[in-house]
Scaffold this active site. Structure first.
Site, PDB file in Angstrom:
ATOM      1  N   HIS A 117      85.360 -81.419  11.101  1.00 36.36           N
ATOM      2  CA  HIS A 117      84.917 -80.733  12.316  1.00 36.36           C
ATOM      3  C   HIS A 117      84.645 -81.745  13.430  1.00 36.36           C
ATOM      4  O   HIS A 117      84.153 -82.856  13.177  1.00 36.36           O
ATOM      5  CB  HIS A 117      83.664 -79.906  12.034  1.00 36.36           C
ATOM      6  N   ASP A 171      82.436 -81.985  15.730  1.00 31.51           N
ATOM      7  CA  ASP A 171      81.071 -82.476  15.948  1.00 31.51           C
ATOM      8  C   ASP A 171      80.669 -83.532  14.924  1.00 31.51           C
ATOM      9  O   ASP A 171      79.544 -84.035  14.953  1.00 31.51           O
ATOM     10  CB  ASP A 171      80.070 -81.319  15.933  1.00 31.51           C
ATOM     11  N   HIS A 222      81.637 -75.729   2.418  1.00 27.05           N
ATOM     12  CA  HIS A 222      81.736 -75.718   3.881  1.00 27.05           C
ATOM     13  C   HIS A 222      83.165 -75.539   4.367  1.00 27.05           C
ATOM     14  O   HIS A 222      83.542 -74.448   4.795  1.00 27.05           O
ATOM     15  CB  HIS A 222      81.107 -76.981   4.456  1.00 27.05           C
ATOM     16  N   GLU A 226      71.499 -81.523   6.798  1.00 29.89           N
ATOM     17  CA  GLU A 226      71.652 -80.674   7.985  1.00 29.89           C
ATOM     18  C   GLU A 226      70.693 -79.490   7.916  1.00 29.89           C
ATOM     19  O   GLU A 226      70.328 -79.024   6.831  1.00 29.89           O
ATOM     20  CB  GLU A 226      73.086 -80.176   8.084  1.00 29.89           C
TER      21      GLU A 226
END
Length: 1057
Positions: free
Chosen positions: A65, A67, A152, A198
């Site tokens: 991803h 980010d 994920h 996270e």
């Protein structure tokens, strides 16, 4: 020593993930991402915040991803980082696609703000080293990394990093629940010094996956049936595939014809990588690919947007999956501009949107508001369409984060990649639940965590092997050293080694010297016959050292030299006229000490020509030591009673007088000395004389009353037993008291694909023979005797929400999501009756003879007599969904609701509750009755307690905190115990003693998600647990039921006159 953690990004906000961690002299950068809601250089981490003199030794990228990886080319090409970069193979394959797509979108928005070039991307990716899951990679001496599966997205990994004795785990983005194409995150109990996790959804608990999927599909179908269009902004990788599989299966099942398009080339390219890396998907996709050679990503109903080129401004209903997922540009924003003005259209945002993006602005708008809307990027649009968020985000929620901490067992926790409003409550919860420090650092704020220094020692394999064989022989003489390892410690090249003596000599090149010891034991006044004492010492060595019996060593006797040698050991025992000489080397010291200080040698120094000393303490020295004989194993029959017990009782009862006389005569043969008379000795005459003086007074009766709660003692003369007291004691001692063993793992695991993860459902039950399981719309039977699986029935167009066997008979009641109940005949495998008593989901059914009681999501309870057609009683029981229903053997019904209340109902007056119990602070699903007068209940996630209630007083008599969500509870009559199953956080099975509610044991269930479903077999021995991980597990938990003796039908009183 300390570990230093400094966020360069993702500190108290989501995005721009970049964490610096220092383990000793090593500095590691964890991820290097960007922020999609910002512009210019603010999108990337400020690498100038790295302290001077600190060089990055390793860059780890958790997944693809943006980010987490968008700033990689800036770090390598602009700031000159040339060290190693590690990531998983799927991440390495997909990141170039995303970086080039990000570059293309950036150029389309503003050509001046071009962050880097395509050449920089290729140079950066050429430095990457791929690592596989569970692969231990040594970056340097004592510098190790190990990746673990994170769920994920495809290729996402959690990384374990260790340097020396310091260690850390970085979670990246992870998911603790499996979905339609990926599994859940798994990690070992590594016990690192710090866990960096996270916290995107740190303080929220999402609904079950099945509830979200059902709501999503219903919204899509309703919009299409009204002539509208559906826009679903998705990330090109991950959620695009998840929702595409969901829509594909639903279209195939329902026969829908509306077109579905994917408006991104990136997703089509990504599907190819999903086909390549099938081993990174979940088990269901792997089996489909291996067994049927089919790939689930080859879609039938989903087409390419660019190849089909549909008219998006036309009137035809359609569904479009477009990227990017935050609507900050690209095709999804272009389609939004065309569709947002029409009220019929629908926008479903399935993922997380950071602040500053169009998606975040749409979600922050008040519900129902329509009209002109200005966005942070300067857009001004007429937004009349419906915008909703149905979270399909693959991030872990609060329960998932706490579950990761439970698995990993860290000493400290650092919360990153989350909003401060989400992070602070979670951090406080971690401190309270796990009793460990937790931190929420800002950007450029350094957290220092002290660590304990540990000195590693390298032990040779030969020494470990020798310790498992020969060295443990020596430790048998001393029970305190069973876990010790003996060897030679060597310090060389700044490292410590523990080696065998010969290995140390070879490594140091030193000469070998042997140190021997000599001990002389004098035996004055005793003539030692050589042969006799040689045999005695031999027998003693054999009895004390089992290794000689096993054949690993042998005893050699040299009678001419009066010498004993043990082959394989340097121990010599030599006997002379008045002394014994022991010789041994230092390595056989334990064996020599066992001979020198054995109890049979000790009395040699205390004898005086066989004349006993005149003290009481030394009298036992005259008696020769008893010969050690092996204890015969007592044999027991099936009922746990000693065999041949009747013979022992007959001998004792018939020959008791003979045995007593023999004992008295035998006791006279022993040489005994009378003990010294104590000073306070009183003769029998003195005692009788004084007792006669203290005779009780006349006309006064003295009654001795026993104390309260003392056991009643019956005099032997009034006993009804034909045996004497000693025989009864013999019978009690002969009974075999077996130690109860609790299972540590299930004896059978059944796969249950499609078993839903929903707290309000009840999809398991065990009848008189078979186990019934509801999977989706179908109901299956599993036979415990033959292990055969039979498909009983299938509901049309609706999922099953609960199943329940009738108490006596072969019928099963099946409740559905639409509020319907079907009565199924198991023998005929046919639905014989249908009832439409409820308008919403039927989550619980309980039977009382022929009365079927059901509770629904509306909070209503219906009681129906299944023998008649229209005999039904319906009333509003709770303000929210009915979670639990349980009849006792008498007349009372207990109902638990999601309104945190328990209500007690009586059959005599069913319209009003006779009692309301309100001490719980969460929904009550777990209910069980104990002896008709007591009710035991368990609360949900916010409550986490088990409470015992008295029905007579309508009050709580006992409350116990469990630390986890209580999902089911059962009272076992076989053992008078309470069993409870739990969900978040530990997913365990607890056993409690009733009525004290002391925890007997806690058993890890092995389920990767919360235990939601429970059933028990008819005999009450085997329990069955089911969870959202799509497995059903069987446990042998309780003992066999006690035998109930039937009363004889003969009336013996009639036979006597």
């Amino acid at each position: 020593m300390e570990i230093r953690i400094t966020p360069l990004g993702a500190g108290q906000f989501v995005g721009k993930s970049c964490i610096l961690i220092q383990l000793g002299p090593k500095t590691i950068m964890l991820d290097c991402g960007g922020h999609m809601g910002l512009k210019g250089n603010d999108r990337f981490p400020d690498f100038q915040l790295i302290p001077e003199g600190v060089n990055i030794d390793l860059l780890i990228i958790s997944h693809f991803h943006l980010d987490h990886c968008a700033a990689m080319p800036i770090l390598t090409e602009k700031y000159g980082y040339d060290g190693p970069i590690v990531m998983t193979p799927p991440t390495l394959a997909i990141i170039p696609l995303l970086l080039e797509d990000f570059l293309r979108v950036s150029e389309s928005q503003n050509k001046r703000e071009k962050p880097y070039t395509r050449e920089m991307i290729h140079k950066c990716m050429s430095r990457v080293t791929p690592v596989n899951l569970h692969q231990s990679v040594m970056i340097d001496d004592d510098f190790e990394i190990i990746p673990f599966y994170a769920g994920h997205v495809l290729g996402a990994a959690m990384f374990y990093v260790r340097y020396g004795h310091q260690s850390a785990v970085y979670s990246g983005d992870f998911s603790m629940t499996s979905d339609r194409h990926l599994g859940c995150a798994k990690i070992k109990p590594l016990k690192p010094d710090v866990l960096i996790t996270e916290t995107t959804y740190g303080s929220s608990v999402r609904n079950s996956k099945s509830t979200r999927e059902r709501n999503f599909l219903k919204r899509v179908q309703d919009c299409l049936s009204n002539g509208g269009k559906v826009l679903i902004p998705v990330f090109a990788l991950g959620r695009a595939q998840e929702l595409a599989i969901l829509l594909e299966t639903y279209w195939d099942r329902m026969g829908l014809t509306a077109p579905i398009y994917t408006a991104t080339k990136l997703a089509e390219k990504a599907n190819e990588y999903y086909r390549i890396f099938t081993q990174w998907t979940n088990e269901k996709i792997k089996q489909t690919y291996l067994e049927k050679n089919e790939n689930i990503f080859d879609f039938k109903y989903i087409k390419s947007y660019e190849e089909s080129n549909p008219n998006i401004n036309g009137s035809e209903p359609m569904v479009i999956l477009a990227s990017p997922g935050m609507l900050h540009g690209g095709k999804s924003l272009e389609i939004l501009r065309n569709w947002c003005s029409d009220e019929k259209n629908l926008v479903i945002i399935p993922g997380y949107c950071v602040k500053g993006t169009v998606g975040a602005a749409l979600l922050s708008r008040p519900k129902g508001e329509k009209g002109r809307m200005k966005f942070p990027n300067g857009l001004d649009l007429e937004v009349n369409c419906t915008v909703i968020k149905i979270s399909f985000s693959a991030h872990a929620d609060k329960n998932g984060i706490l579950s990761l901490i439970t698995q990993c067992k860290p000493k400290n926790v650092i919360c990153v990649h989350g909003d401060i409003k989400e992070m602070k409550p979670l951090s406080q919860l971690i401190k309270r639940e796990f009793k460990i420090p937790s931190f929420c650092p800002k950007v450029n704020e350094t957290i220092s965590i002290p660590t304990q220094s540990r000195i590693p020692i390298r032990i040779s394999r030969d020494l470990l092997k020798n310790n498992n064989t020969n060295n443990t022989i020596l430790t048998n003489t001393n029970n305190n050293n069973n876990n010790s390892i003996s060897g030679t410690m060597l310090f060389k090249d700044d490292k410590l080694y523990l080696l065998k003596g010969q290995e140390a000599i070879e490594m140091t090149r030193l000469k070998k010297f042997t140190l021997n010891f000599v001990e002389t034991m004098e035996c004055k006044g005793i003539h030692l016959h050589s042969k006799q004492w040689l045999l005695k010492i031999q027998n003693h060595i054999l009895s004390k050292n089992t290794f000689i019996k096993e054949g690993s060593a042998k005893i050699i006797i040299a009678e001419q030299q009066n010498l004993i040698k043990i082959k394989g050991y340097s121990l010599n025992i030599q006997i002379q006229t008045d002394k014994i000489i022991l010789k041994w080397s230092y390595k056989d010291e334990d064996l020599a000490m066992s001979e020198m200080y054995s109890p049979q040698k000790r009395y040699l120094s205390n004898v005086d020509r066989f004349i006993p000393q005149r003290t009481e303490k030394q009298m036992d020295l005259l008696i020769p030591p008893k010969r050690r004989t092996k204890k015969k194993k007592t044999k027991y029959n099936n009922n746990g009673i000693k065999k041949d017990l009747h013979l022992d009782i007959l001998k004792y009862e018939l020959l008791s007088e003979f045995n007593n006389t023999n004992e008295e005569e035998n006791s006279k043969n022993f040489l005994q000395y009378r003990k010294n008379v104590p000073k306070n000795y009183k003769s029998i005459k003195d005692q009788t004389f004084k007792s006669e003086k203290k005779s009780p007074k006349k006309n006064k009766k003295r009654i001795n009353t026993p104390k309260r709660n003392s056991p009643r003692r019956i005099s032997p003369r009034y006993s009804l037993s034909p045996l004497c007291k000693k025989s009864e004691q013999l019978i009690k001692r002969s009974q075999n008291t077996k130690i109860r063993k609790f299972p540590t793992k299930p004896f059978r695991i059944l796969e249950a694909p499609g078993l839903r993860d929903d707290y309000y459902l009840n999809l398991l039950d065990w009848g008189t023979k078979d186990l019934v399981v509801a999977l989706g719309r179908s109901v299956y039977l599993w036979s415990p005797t033959s292990s055969d699986v039979t498909k009983l029935c299938k509901m049309e167009g609706e999922n099953v929400s609960c199943v329940k066997w009738i108490q006596r008979g072969t019928h099963i009641s099946v409740g559905t999501e639409e509020g319907k109940i079907s009565l199924v005949d198991v023998e005929k495998q046919k639905i014989i009756r249908k009832f439409s008593d409820h308008n919403k989901r039927v989550g619980r059914i309980s039977w009382k003879c022929h009365l079927m009681t059901s509770g629904s999501k509306q909070g209503r309870i219906n009681i129906r007599d299944v023998r008649s057609k229209d005999s039904v009683v319906s009333y509003q029981a709770h303000s929210q969904e009915v979670c639990g229903l349980e009849w006792n053997q008498d007349e009372f019904l207990a109902s638990g609701g999601n309104d945190n209340l328990i209500k007690i109902w009586s059959m005599r007056k069913i319209d009003k509750p006779i009692g309301i119990l309100s001490d719980h602070t969460a929904g009550i699903k777990a209910l069980t009755w104990v002896n008709n007068n007591f009710l035991v209940s368990g609360g949900g996630t916010r409550d986490q307690t088990i409470k015992c209630w008295s029905i007579r007083s309508m009050s709580c008599t006992k409350s116990v905190s469990t630390g986890s969500q209580v999902t089911n509870i059962h009272f076992s009559k076989n053992s008078n115990e309470i069993l409870s199953t739990h969900g978040f956080t530990l997913n365990q099975i607890n056993l409690w003693k009733y009525p004290s509610f002391k925890k007997i044991t806690s058993i890890p269930s092995g389920h990767t998600s919360r235990i939601l479903f429970f059933a028990i077999n008819p005999t009450g021995e085997i329990i069955c647990t089911g969870a959202g991980d799509e497995t059903v597990r069987l446990w042998k938990m309780f003992p066999k039921p006690r035998q109930q003796y039937q009363k004889s039908g003969l009336k013996l009183s009639n036979n006597f006159r």
